[in-house]
Design a protein around this motif. Structure first.
Motif, short mmCIF file in Angstrom:
data_model
loop_
_atom_site.label_atom_id
_atom_site.label_comp_id
_atom_site.label_asym_id
_atom_site.label_seq_id
_atom_site.Cartn_x
_atom_site.Cartn_y
_atom_site.Cartn_z
N GLN A 5 0.82 -1.20 0.00
CA GLN A 5 0.00 0.00 0.00
C GLN A 5 0.86 1.26 0.00
O GLN A 5 0.51 2.25 -0.61
CB GLN A 5 -0.93 0.02 1.20
N ALA A 6 1.98 1.24 0.70
CA ALA A 6 2.81 2.44 0.82
C ALA A 6 4.22 2.17 0.34
O ALA A 6 4.81 1.15 0.68
CB ALA A 6 2.83 2.91 2.26
N GLN A 7 4.75 3.09 -0.44
CA GLN A 7 6.14 3.04 -0.89
C GLN A 7 6.73 4.43 -0.75
O GLN A 7 6.08 5.42 -1.10
CB GLN A 7 6.24 2.64 -2.35
N HIS A 8 7.95 4.49 -0.23
CA HIS A 8 8.65 5.77 -0.09
C HIS A 8 10.02 5.58 -0.73
O HIS A 8 10.73 4.64 -0.41
CB HIS A 8 8.78 6.13 1.39
N ARG A 9 10.37 6.48 -1.63
CA ARG A 9 11.60 6.31 -2.40
C ARG A 9 12.47 7.56 -2.28
O ARG A 9 11.98 8.68 -2.40
CB ARG A 9 11.26 6.06 -3.87
N LEU A 10 13.76 7.33 -2.07
CA LEU A 10 14.76 8.39 -2.06
C LEU A 10 15.63 8.23 -3.30
O LEU A 10 16.11 7.13 -3.57
CB LEU A 10 15.64 8.30 -0.82
N ASN A 11 15.82 9.30 -4.04
CA ASN A 11 16.65 9.27 -5.24
C ASN A 11 17.89 10.12 -5.04
O ASN A 11 17.78 11.27 -4.61
CB ASN A 11 15.87 9.81 -6.44
N ALA A 12 19.05 9.57 -5.37
CA ALA A 12 20.31 10.31 -5.31
C ALA A 12 20.57 10.94 -6.68
O ALA A 12 20.11 10.42 -7.70
CB ALA A 12 21.45 9.37 -4.93
N PRO A 13 21.29 12.03 -6.71
CA PRO A 13 21.59 12.68 -7.99
C PRO A 13 22.31 11.78 -8.99
O PRO A 13 22.18 11.95 -10.20
CB PRO A 13 22.48 13.87 -7.61
N ASP A 14 23.07 10.79 -8.50
CA ASP A 14 23.82 9.91 -9.41
C ASP A 14 23.01 8.71 -9.91
O ASP A 14 23.54 7.83 -10.56
CB ASP A 14 25.11 9.44 -8.74
N GLY A 15 21.71 8.65 -9.59
CA GLY A 15 20.86 7.58 -10.09
C GLY A 15 20.59 6.46 -9.10
O GLY A 15 19.72 5.62 -9.33
N ARG A 16 21.32 6.43 -7.99
CA ARG A 16 21.04 5.41 -6.97
C ARG A 16 19.71 5.74 -6.30
O ARG A 16 19.31 6.89 -6.23
CB ARG A 16 22.14 5.36 -5.91
N PHE A 17 19.02 4.71 -5.80
CA PHE A 17 17.77 4.94 -5.09
C PHE A 17 17.55 3.90 -4.01
O PHE A 17 18.14 2.82 -4.03
CB PHE A 17 16.58 4.97 -6.06
N LEU A 18 16.72 4.26 -3.07
CA LEU A 18 16.34 3.39 -1.97
C LEU A 18 14.83 3.48 -1.82
O LEU A 18 14.26 4.57 -1.83
CB LEU A 18 17.01 3.85 -0.67
N THR A 19 14.19 2.33 -1.70
CA THR A 19 12.74 2.29 -1.52
C THR A 19 12.42 1.54 -0.25
O THR A 19 12.95 0.46 0.00
CB THR A 19 12.06 1.57 -2.71
N VAL A 20 11.56 2.11 0.58
CA VAL A 20 11.04 1.46 1.78
C VAL A 20 9.55 1.25 1.55
O VAL A 20 8.85 2.18 1.18
CB VAL A 20 11.27 2.32 3.04
N TRP A 21 9.08 0.03 1.75
CA TRP A 21 7.67 -0.26 1.51
C TRP A 21 7.07 -0.97 2.72
O TRP A 21 7.78 -1.56 3.52
CB TRP A 21 7.48 -1.12 0.25
N GLY A 22 5.76 -0.90 2.84
CA GLY A 22 5.04 -1.59 3.90
C GLY A 22 3.66 -1.98 3.42
O GLY A 22 3.07 -1.31 2.58
N VAL A 23 3.15 -3.08 3.95
CA VAL A 23 1.81 -3.52 3.59
C VAL A 23 0.77 -2.61 4.23
O VAL A 23 1.10 -1.67 4.95
CB VAL A 23 1.58 -5.00 3.99
N HIS A 24 -0.50 -2.90 3.99
CA HIS A 24 -1.61 -2.02 4.34
C HIS A 24 -1.63 -1.55 5.79
O HIS A 24 -2.14 -0.47 6.08
CB HIS A 24 -2.94 -2.69 4.00
N CYS A 25 -1.11 -2.30 6.74
CA CYS A 25 -1.17 -1.89 8.14
C CYS A 25 -0.17 -0.78 8.47
O CYS A 25 -0.30 -0.13 9.51
CB CYS A 25 -1.00 -3.07 9.08
N PHE A 26 0.80 -0.53 7.61
CA PHE A 26 1.76 0.56 7.82
C PHE A 26 1.22 1.83 7.17
O PHE A 26 1.62 2.22 6.09
CB PHE A 26 3.14 0.19 7.25
N ARG A 27 0.28 2.46 7.85
CA ARG A 27 -0.41 3.62 7.31
C ARG A 27 0.35 4.93 7.56
O ARG A 27 -0.07 5.98 7.11
CB ARG A 27 -1.81 3.72 7.91
#
Length: 85
Positions: A5-27
């Protein structure tokens, strides 16, 4: 497939990225930033999936009671990409 249900993504200027996700209970999500932790002065960012908002122990909002005979399971994860090979 996990219900994400939820995804949060951080993008670095050089193209690297990190995504943190959680199922529906992580509101909710807690995000913390600081430039005081790293000797380089770069900014550190922390993302934490949350099942309840700040102050939930006082308000009761989002609070989940689990009795001894019950269980509760939730899933979250971290993904990364864009790193050189």
């Amino acid at each position: 497939m996990i219900d994400r249900q939820a995804q949060h993504r951080l993008n670095a200027p050089d193209g690297r990225f990190l995504t943190v996700w959680g199922v529906h209970c992580f509101r909710y999500v807690h995000v913390f930033t600081t430039d005081k932790l790293l000797p380089t002065g770069d900014t550190a960012i922390a993302i934490e999936p949350m099942t309840a908002p700040v102050n939930t122990l006082n308000t009761g909002e989002g609070l989940r009671w689990i009795t001894p005979e019950r269980t509760w399971t939730a899933r979250w994860g971290i993904g990364a990409g864009g790193f050189p090979t």
